[in-house]
Design a protein around this motif. Structure first.
Motif, PDB file in Angstrom:
ATOM      1  N   ARG A  10       0.837  -1.198   0.000  1.00  0.00           N
ATOM      2  CA  ARG A  10       0.000   0.000   0.000  1.00  0.00           C
ATOM      3  C   ARG A  10       0.873   1.249   0.000  1.00  0.00           C
ATOM      4  NH1 ARG A  10      -4.855   0.871  -0.417  1.00  0.00           N
ATOM      5  NH2 ARG A  10      -5.433  -1.287  -0.069  1.00  0.00           N
ATOM      6  N   LEU A  11       0.531   2.185  -0.898  1.00  0.00           N
ATOM      7  CA  LEU A  11       1.232   3.464  -0.979  1.00  0.00           C
ATOM      8  C   LEU A  11       0.439   4.579  -0.296  1.00  0.00           C
ATOM      9  CD1 LEU A  11       2.450   3.272  -4.693  1.00  0.00           C
ATOM     10  CD2 LEU A  11       3.750   2.717  -2.617  1.00  0.00           C
ATOM     11  N   SER A  12      -0.873   4.445  -0.292  1.00  0.00           N
ATOM     12  CA  SER A  12      -1.762   5.425   0.333  1.00  0.00           C
ATOM     13  C   SER A  12      -3.119   4.748   0.517  1.00  0.00           C
ATOM     14  CB  SER A  12      -1.878   6.679  -0.543  1.00  0.00           C
ATOM     15  OG  SER A  12      -2.599   6.403  -1.722  1.00  0.00           O
ATOM     16  N   PRO A  13      -4.096   5.436   1.108  1.00  0.00           N
ATOM     17  CA  PRO A  13      -5.392   4.773   1.345  1.00  0.00           C
ATOM     18  C   PRO A  13      -6.036   4.155   0.106  1.00  0.00           C
ATOM     19  CG  PRO A  13      -5.292   6.792   2.609  1.00  0.00           C
ATOM     20  CD  PRO A  13      -4.056   6.764   1.735  1.00  0.00           C
ATOM     21  N   HIS A  54       0.270  12.998  -1.692  1.00  0.00           N
ATOM     22  CA  HIS A  54       0.212  14.445  -1.885  1.00  0.00           C
ATOM     23  C   HIS A  54      -0.289  14.880  -3.257  1.00  0.00           C
ATOM     24  CE1 HIS A  54       2.083  14.919   1.973  1.00  0.00           C
ATOM     25  NE2 HIS A  54       3.057  14.102   1.600  1.00  0.00           N
ATOM     26  N   ALA A  55      -0.385  13.970  -4.204  1.00  0.00           N
ATOM     27  CA  ALA A  55      -0.881  14.343  -5.534  1.00  0.00           C
ATOM     28  C   ALA A  55      -2.086  13.492  -5.951  1.00  0.00           C
ATOM     29  CB  ALA A  55       0.228  14.220  -6.575  1.00  0.00           C
ATOM     30  N   LEU A  56      -1.922  12.168  -5.951  1.00  0.00           N
ATOM     31  CA  LEU A  56      -2.999  11.325  -6.472  1.00  0.00           C
ATOM     32  C   LEU A  56      -4.225  11.291  -5.568  1.00  0.00           C
ATOM     33  CD1 LEU A  56      -0.997   8.354  -8.020  1.00  0.00           C
ATOM     34  CD2 LEU A  56      -1.763  10.485  -9.078  1.00  0.00           C
ATOM     35  N   GLU A  57      -4.040  11.214  -4.265  1.00  0.00           N
ATOM     36  CA  GLU A  57      -5.192  11.219  -3.351  1.00  0.00           C
ATOM     37  C   GLU A  57      -5.997  12.517  -3.480  1.00  0.00           C
ATOM     38  OE1 GLU A  57      -6.610   8.865  -1.575  1.00  0.00           O
ATOM     39  OE2 GLU A  57      -5.072   7.316  -1.591  1.00  0.00           O
TER      40      GLU A  57
END
Length: 106
Positions: A10-13, A54-57
């Motif tokens: 996992r990189l982010s939610p 910081h960008a995709l989410e």
């Protein structure tokens, strides 16, 4: 070195490593895009996490769904695909010089 399983890393939610590892060139040429994690802290993984957080989410929250058409490529894939620069040099798509993905909004 350990090979990370991109389907569980996992990189982010909302994003897994596998979400940023595909592109049509990889699929059409049958290349293996493997993320070999370096021992200890791996700046590439940190860069990909920062990109997602910081960008995709925020884009996902504002825009809604999108597809990632080109993201992380391994050094081996870089050697096969990159013709515009020396494949041995750090790059954003190898995530060793920041991180980058190309997206297509839906």
């Amino acid at each position: 070195m350990a090979i990370l399983d991109p389907t569980v890393t996992r990189l982010s939610p909302h994003f897994l490593l596998s979400d940023v590892m595909g592109c049509s060139s990889i699929y059409s040429k049958g290349l293996a895009n493997v993320f070999d994690k370096k021992s200890g802290r791996d700046i590439r993984l940190d860069n990909l996490k920062a990109l997602c957080e910081h960008a995709l989410e925020p884009i996902l929250a504002l825009q809604g769904s999108f597809s990632i058409s080109y993201g992380f490529i391994s050094p081996e894939v870089s050697r096969e695909l990159v013709t515009y620069q020396d494949w041995r040099k750090p790059s954003h798509h190898r995530a060793d010089l920041g991180a980058a993905v190309d997206i297509l909004p839906h």
